[in-house]
Design a protein around this motif. Structure first.
Motif, short mmCIF file in Angstrom:
data_model
loop_
_atom_site.label_atom_id
_atom_site.label_comp_id
_atom_site.label_asym_id
_atom_site.label_seq_id
_atom_site.Cartn_x
_atom_site.Cartn_y
_atom_site.Cartn_z
N ASP A 88 0.83 -1.21 0.00
CA ASP A 88 0.00 0.00 0.00
C ASP A 88 0.86 1.25 0.00
O ASP A 88 0.52 2.25 -0.64
CB ASP A 88 -0.95 0.01 1.21
N ILE A 91 2.22 1.70 -3.52
CA ILE A 91 1.14 2.18 -4.41
C ILE A 91 0.84 3.65 -4.11
O ILE A 91 0.65 4.45 -5.04
CB ILE A 91 -0.10 1.28 -4.27
N ASP A 101 -0.36 5.22 -10.99
CA ASP A 101 -1.25 4.45 -10.12
C ASP A 101 -2.46 3.96 -10.92
O ASP A 101 -3.50 4.59 -10.96
CB ASP A 101 -1.69 5.29 -8.92
N ARG A 106 -1.01 -1.63 -9.81
CA ARG A 106 -1.39 -2.19 -8.50
C ARG A 106 -1.31 -3.71 -8.50
O ARG A 106 -0.77 -4.31 -7.57
CB ARG A 106 -2.80 -1.74 -8.12
#
Length: 165
Positions: A88, A91, A101, A106
């Protein structure tokens, strides 16, 4: 260039040399090949070096390696903090690179799509008998071991070597 995104010395190198390296690559006088390694993971534990390298390779898939590379070093945690192990966080940092992104990025990060490539890169580093990161090879010599090397001196070396090309 052999680098580890958790390596403090790599961050210092990038801060000092990236303006010159970018200028030389933009002018076509220098081509840089990045090899990503996991020295800090191996020495301190964790997976942040591997996960960040995988994410950088995912950024390469999107044509945004250089920008994401710079963002990772600008946001590097303390060496003992394995913050890059958190997908996370990787990202979230991708949000600092215009258009990176995406669902494909992802998925690539979360699936560890390039983890085996990162492992092979680290194995090649070990087989090369290099002593640490950053290792910056230019014309067969590790310029980072030359204590007299400066960004300006490196720029002159490259310009002299490529004069007339």
């Amino acid at each position: 260039m052999w680098e580890d995104f958790r390596c403090p010395a790599c961050k210092v190198f990038e801060k000092n040399y990236s303006p010159v390296i970018n200028e030389l690559t933009d002018s076509g006088r220098l081509k840089v090949e990045y090899h990503l390694v996991t020295l800090i993971d191996n020495g301190m534990g964790g997976t942040g070096s591997r996960n960040a390298a995988n994410a950088a390779a995912c950024a390469q898939d999107a044509g945004k390696f250089a920008a994401y590379h710079d963002v990772l070093f600008e946001n590097q945690p303390m060496e003992s903090d394995d913050a890059f192990a958190d997908d996370d966080r990787l990202i979230e940092l991708a949000g600092k690179v215009d258009g990176l992104d995406t669902p494909a990025f992802r998925t690539c990060v979360e699936d560890g799509t390039h983890n085996s490539w990162v492992g092979k890169s680290h194995e090649a580093f070990q087989k090369g008998s290099f002593t640490g990161t950053p290792t910056v090879m230019y014309e067969g010599k590790n310029i980072n071991q030359d204590r007299s090397m400066t960004p300006e001196k490196f720029k002159r070396m490259v310009e002299e070597a490529t004069e007339g090309q």
